[in-house]
Design an enzyme around this catalytic site. Structure first.
Site, PDB file in Angstrom:
ATOM      1  N   TYR A  57       0.769  -1.417  -0.205  1.00  0.00           N
ATOM      2  CA  TYR A  57       0.332  -0.029  -0.157  1.00  0.00           C
ATOM      3  C   TYR A  57       0.619   1.096  -0.424  1.00  0.00           C
ATOM      4  CZ  TYR A  57      -4.590  -2.022  -0.446  1.00  0.00           C
ATOM      5  OH  TYR A  57      -4.964  -2.813  -0.923  1.00  0.00           O
TER       6      TYR A  57
ATOM      7  N   GLU B  48      -9.500  -6.665   4.018  1.00  0.00           N
ATOM      8  CA  GLU B  48      -7.773  -7.648   3.928  1.00  0.00           C
ATOM      9  C   GLU B  48      -7.517  -8.548   4.649  1.00  0.00           C
ATOM     10  OE1 GLU B  48      -6.106  -5.592   1.003  1.00  0.00           O
ATOM     11  OE2 GLU B  48      -7.792  -4.836  -0.727  1.00  0.00           O
TER      12      GLU B  48
HETATM   13  C1  HEM Z   1      -6.302   2.074  -1.814  1.00  0.00           C
HETATM   14  C2  HEM Z   1      -5.394   1.774  -2.661  1.00  0.00           C
HETATM   15  C3  HEM Z   1      -6.229   0.409  -3.645  1.00  0.00           C
HETATM   16  C4  HEM Z   1      -7.247   1.054  -5.089  1.00  0.00           C
HETATM   17  C5  HEM Z   1      -8.976   1.528  -4.402  1.00  0.00           C
HETATM   18  C6  HEM Z   1      -7.513  -0.509  -5.821  1.00  0.00           C
HETATM   19  C7  HEM Z   1      -8.895  -0.446  -6.524  1.00  0.00           C
HETATM   20  C8  HEM Z   1      -8.699  -1.267  -7.143  1.00  0.00           C
HETATM   21  C9  HEM Z   1      -9.637  -1.954  -8.023  1.00  0.00           C
HETATM   22  C10 HEM Z   1     -10.633  -0.492  -8.136  1.00  0.00           C
HETATM   23  C11 HEM Z   1      -9.270  -2.603  -9.159  1.00  0.00           C
HETATM   24  C12 HEM Z   1      -9.979  -3.589 -10.209  1.00  0.00           C
HETATM   25  C13 HEM Z   1     -10.607  -4.753  -9.670  1.00  0.00           C
HETATM   26  C14 HEM Z   1     -12.206  -4.760  -9.154  1.00  0.00           C
HETATM   27  O1  HEM Z   1     -12.627  -3.645  -9.389  1.00  0.00           O
HETATM   28  O2  HEM Z   1     -13.099  -6.110  -8.319  1.00  0.00           O
HETATM   29  C15 HEM Z   1      -8.512  -3.476  -8.155  1.00  0.00           C
HETATM   30  C16 HEM Z   1      -7.752  -4.568  -8.753  1.00  0.00           C
HETATM   31  C17 HEM Z   1      -6.034  -4.782  -8.503  1.00  0.00           C
HETATM   32  N1  HEM Z   1      -5.115  -4.162  -7.288  1.00  0.00           N
HETATM   33 FE1  HEM Z   1      -6.081  -2.606  -6.344  1.00  0.00          FE
HETATM   34  N2  HEM Z   1      -6.574  -1.088  -5.111  1.00  0.00           N
HETATM   35  C18 HEM Z   1      -5.538  -0.441  -4.357  1.00  0.00           C
HETATM   36  C19 HEM Z   1      -3.902  -0.427  -3.916  1.00  0.00           C
HETATM   37  C20 HEM Z   1      -3.571  -1.854  -4.310  1.00  0.00           C
HETATM   38  C21 HEM Z   1      -2.343  -1.967  -3.872  1.00  0.00           C
HETATM   39  C22 HEM Z   1      -1.310  -2.021  -2.865  1.00  0.00           C
HETATM   40  C23 HEM Z   1      -1.706  -2.937  -5.134  1.00  0.00           C
HETATM   41  C24 HEM Z   1      -0.161  -3.815  -5.197  1.00  0.00           C
HETATM   42  C25 HEM Z   1       0.158  -3.643  -5.591  1.00  0.00           C
HETATM   43  C26 HEM Z   1      -2.802  -3.884  -5.965  1.00  0.00           C
HETATM   44  C27 HEM Z   1      -2.713  -4.532  -7.315  1.00  0.00           C
HETATM   45  C28 HEM Z   1      -3.931  -4.842  -7.705  1.00  0.00           C
HETATM   46  C29 HEM Z   1      -4.335  -5.841  -9.029  1.00  0.00           C
HETATM   47  C30 HEM Z   1      -2.781  -6.888  -8.967  1.00  0.00           C
HETATM   48  C31 HEM Z   1      -5.523  -5.654  -8.783  1.00  0.00           C
HETATM   49  C32 HEM Z   1      -6.160  -6.872 -10.487  1.00  0.00           C
HETATM   50  C33 HEM Z   1      -5.265  -6.478 -11.839  1.00  0.00           C
HETATM   51  C34 HEM Z   1      -5.996  -7.223 -13.113  1.00  0.00           C
HETATM   52  O3  HEM Z   1      -6.632  -7.463 -13.255  1.00  0.00           O
HETATM   53  O4  HEM Z   1      -4.994  -6.726 -13.761  1.00  0.00           O
HETATM   54  N3  HEM Z   1      -4.226  -3.058  -5.513  1.00  0.00           N
HETATM   55  N4  HEM Z   1      -7.847  -2.376  -7.111  1.00  0.00           N
END
Ligand code: HEM
Length: 146
Positions: A95, A137
């Site tokens: 994060y 999480e």
């Molecule tokens: C407050 C911080 C964060 C927010 C608001 C956020 C938001 C999101 C959203 C909206 C999605 C789209 C998937 C869905 O709607 O189910 C997503 C997917 C994802 N996030 Fe985050 N995220 C955050 C932090 C992180 C962090 C720290 C990581 C680690 C590196 C990360 C890695 C990913 C990955 C790998 C995906 C899936 C991407 C894919 O399908 O290619 N996210 N996140």
């Protein structure tokens, strides 16, 4: 707890940041994934190409910031995103990395308007949003372990 001033600063900068959302997300992803290959491997390369994933993460932070004084409304979305995060094994240590690059992108896009007050307010707000995700999480990881 965020101060009223921090909340006001964050909320007042959300519209301009949203307007320039594409720019922010592009800078954010290019720098973060370019400098952190281990994170790059976590992202679906197809979604990176069509731009849908970069947009989702950064725009969700902006949307969350708009509700920074009423985080309860975000919980259904957080629960759903957290499931995706669990599947790709996001850790709480990642994060601050996302936060660093997001703040960097905000700074770059706002230019002279990115005063210390603005950047500090966003750093605090991101910290609060990240903590919400981390605790949801953590619970899910614990439940998985049972
Ligand atoms: C407050 C911080 C964060 C927010 C608001 C956020 C938001 C999101 C959203 C909206 C999605 C789209 C998937 C869905 O709607 O189910 C997503 C997917 C994802 N996030 Fe985050 N995220 C955050 C932090 C992180 C962090 C720290 C990581 C680690 C590196 C990360 C890695 C990913 C990955 C790998 C995906 C899936 C991407 C894919 O399908 O290619 N996210 N996140």
């Amino acid at each position: 707890m965020l101060s009223q001033k921090t909340i006001e600063i964050v909320k007042s900068t959300v519209p301009v940041l949203k307007e320039r959302g594409i720019e922010i997300t592009t800078v954010f992803y290019k720098n973060m994934l370019g400098e952190n290959p281990e994170i790059k491997d976590m992202f679906d390369s197809g979604k990176q190409k069509d731009g849908s994933q970069p947009k989702a993460l950064a725009m969700t932070v902006l949307a969350a910031a708009q509700n920074i004084d009423n985080l309860a409304v975000l919980m259904p979305a957080v629960q759903s995103i957290a499931k995706t995060h669990i599947n790709v094994k996001v850790t709480k240590e990642q994060y601050p990395i996302v936060g660093k690059y997001l703040l960097g992108a905000i700074k770059e896009v706002l230019g002279a308007d990115a005063t210390d007050d603005v950047i500090n307010a966003w750093a605090e707000a991101y910290g609060v949003i990240a903590d919400v995700f981390i605790s949801v999480e953590e619970k899910m990881y614990q439940e998985q372990g049972k």
